[in-house]
Design a protein around this motif. Structure first.
Motif, PDB file in Angstrom:
ATOM      1  N   THR A 107       0.845  -1.196   0.000  1.00 47.45           N
ATOM      2  CA  THR A 107       0.000   0.000   0.000  1.00 47.45           C
ATOM      3  C   THR A 107       0.880   1.245   0.000  1.00 47.45           C
ATOM      4  O   THR A 107       1.851   1.313   0.751  1.00 47.45           O
ATOM      5  CB  THR A 107      -0.912   0.028   1.242  1.00 47.45           C
ATOM      6  OG1 THR A 107      -1.805  -1.098   1.203  1.00 47.45           O
ATOM      7  CG2 THR A 107      -1.732   1.309   1.293  1.00 47.45           C
ATOM      8  N   ILE A 109       0.732   5.482   0.434  1.00 50.05           N
ATOM      9  CA  ILE A 109      -0.079   6.610   0.903  1.00 50.05           C
ATOM     10  C   ILE A 109       0.588   7.887   0.426  1.00 50.05           C
ATOM     11  O   ILE A 109       1.723   8.191   0.804  1.00 50.05           O
ATOM     12  CB  ILE A 109      -0.202   6.621   2.440  1.00 50.05           C
ATOM     13  CG1 ILE A 109      -0.714   5.275   2.964  1.00 50.05           C
ATOM     14  CG2 ILE A 109      -1.149   7.746   2.879  1.00 50.05           C
ATOM     15  CD1 ILE A 109      -0.766   5.188   4.489  1.00 50.05           C
ATOM     16  N   CYS A 180      -3.576   4.962  -1.517  1.00 49.97           N
ATOM     17  CA  CYS A 180      -4.355   5.837  -0.639  1.00 49.97           C
ATOM     18  C   CYS A 180      -3.777   7.248  -0.712  1.00 49.97           C
ATOM     19  O   CYS A 180      -2.609   7.429  -1.057  1.00 49.97           O
ATOM     20  CB  CYS A 180      -4.314   5.358   0.804  1.00 49.97           C
ATOM     21  SG  CYS A 180      -4.912   3.670   1.068  1.00 49.97           S
ATOM     22  N   SER A 218      -8.532   4.734  -1.154  1.00 51.11           N
ATOM     23  CA  SER A 218      -9.028   5.524  -0.026  1.00 51.11           C
ATOM     24  C   SER A 218      -8.417   6.916  -0.066  1.00 51.11           C
ATOM     25  O   SER A 218      -7.306   7.100  -0.573  1.00 51.11           O
ATOM     26  CB  SER A 218      -8.681   4.865   1.316  1.00 51.11           C
ATOM     27  OG  SER A 218      -9.279   3.606   1.450  1.00 51.11           O
ATOM     28  N   THR A 235     -13.719   5.288  -4.714  1.00 50.54           N
ATOM     29  CA  THR A 235     -12.834   5.766  -3.644  1.00 50.54           C
ATOM     30  C   THR A 235     -13.602   6.011  -2.355  1.00 50.54           C
ATOM     31  O   THR A 235     -14.622   6.719  -2.342  1.00 50.54           O
ATOM     32  CB  THR A 235     -12.125   7.065  -4.074  1.00 50.54           C
ATOM     33  OG1 THR A 235     -11.391   6.821  -5.277  1.00 50.54           O
ATOM     34  CG2 THR A 235     -11.176   7.545  -2.994  1.00 50.54           C
TER      35      THR A 235
END
Length: 262
Positions: A107, A109, A180, A218, A235
């Motif tokens: 993931t 961010i 994200c 997200s 999203t």
């Protein structure tokens, strides 16, 4: 990995009320693999960031912490002083992640304050005049390159565009995993619930086109302490604000509800 994205900690307000927002959940915080503070750590950051980080260090190693600034993190400080904020964070081992990405397992961010473009509602010019008279940002934040004069809405719009360009470019880069975004300001006006005095444009921008183009999994945001979560396209937009101590009865439950796994 257990991750917490938390905005609007306002550590100085909680300390002044003799309350600890992490009371009762210290073990849960200690077990985090990463904590991202997504803005509004405290006012007066040259003095108070160190106290916030010192208090946090008692429950979590600070090499697991990253931070991006919110509007309050520039109060009694300089809008063009992020080099100093980065130095303060680094002195505690905290990563400063303005316009940077964090990769945790599979993931990523993407992190930026974002600010706003003033385009919602009444339009840019009216919003600039109204918001500059009502928001403390334009009284409490100075610009050193302009002789330490007050912050102007045009400063904010320019910073918004810079952060938006970075987000658009980085979101367009291929990534084999989940994506994200974490910003202090909100990316869509539909999450706002409270602001009815023409101030929506100080809290959010309409980035629905960007979101629907890149479809991040997200988008975490703060700034508006009582915003709502919703789904836009593919999203999930999630408010990760804590807020002021007088407004939060059970901070531990609120914080624990924001922890997720990657």
């Amino acid at each position: 990995m257990r991750v917490l994205v938390l905005s609007d900690l306002h550590d100085d307000f909680w300390f002044e009320r003799n309350r600890n927002p992490f009371e009762g959940i210290e073990q849960s915080i200690a077990e985090l693999d990463h904590l991202l503070l997504a803005g509004d750590v405290s006012n007066k950051p040259k003095v108070r960031w160190k106290y916030a980080f010192e208090r946090l260090s008692h429950i979590l190693p600070l090499d697991r912490v990253s931070v991006l600034p919110g509007n309050h993190d520039f109060y009694d400080f300089r809008f063009d002083g992020e080099d100093r904020l980065e130095e303060i964070a680094a002195s505690f081992g905290v990563a400063y992640v303005q316009k940077k990405q964090i990769i945790l397992n599979e993931t990523r961010i993407l992190c930026a304050t974002l600010w706003t473009d003033f385009e919602l509602g009444l339009g840019s010019e009216i919003n600039k005049r109204l918001i500059a008279t009502k928001m403390n940002d334009y009284k409490k934040i100075r610009v050193a390159s302009r002789g330490c004069g007050k912050l102007w809405p045009t400063d904010v719009v320019a910073r918004h565009r810079d952060h938006l360009n970075w987000l658009n470019e980085t979101l367009g880069q291929p990534f084999n995993g989940k994506t994200c975004v974490a910003t202090h300001h909100a990316p869509y006006q539909g999450v706002l619930q409270r602001y009815s005095e023409g101030l929506d444009a100080a809290y959010a921008s309409d980035l629905s086109k960007l979101i629907n183009t890149h479809n991040p999994d997200s988008w975490f945001f703060g700034h508006s302490h009582d915003a709502r979560d919703l789904t836009l396209g593919k999203t999930n937009l999630r408010d990760v604000s804590l807020g002021y101590p007088d407004d939060v009865f059970d901070p531990g439950s609120r914080i624990e509800s924001l922890i997720f796994e990657v």
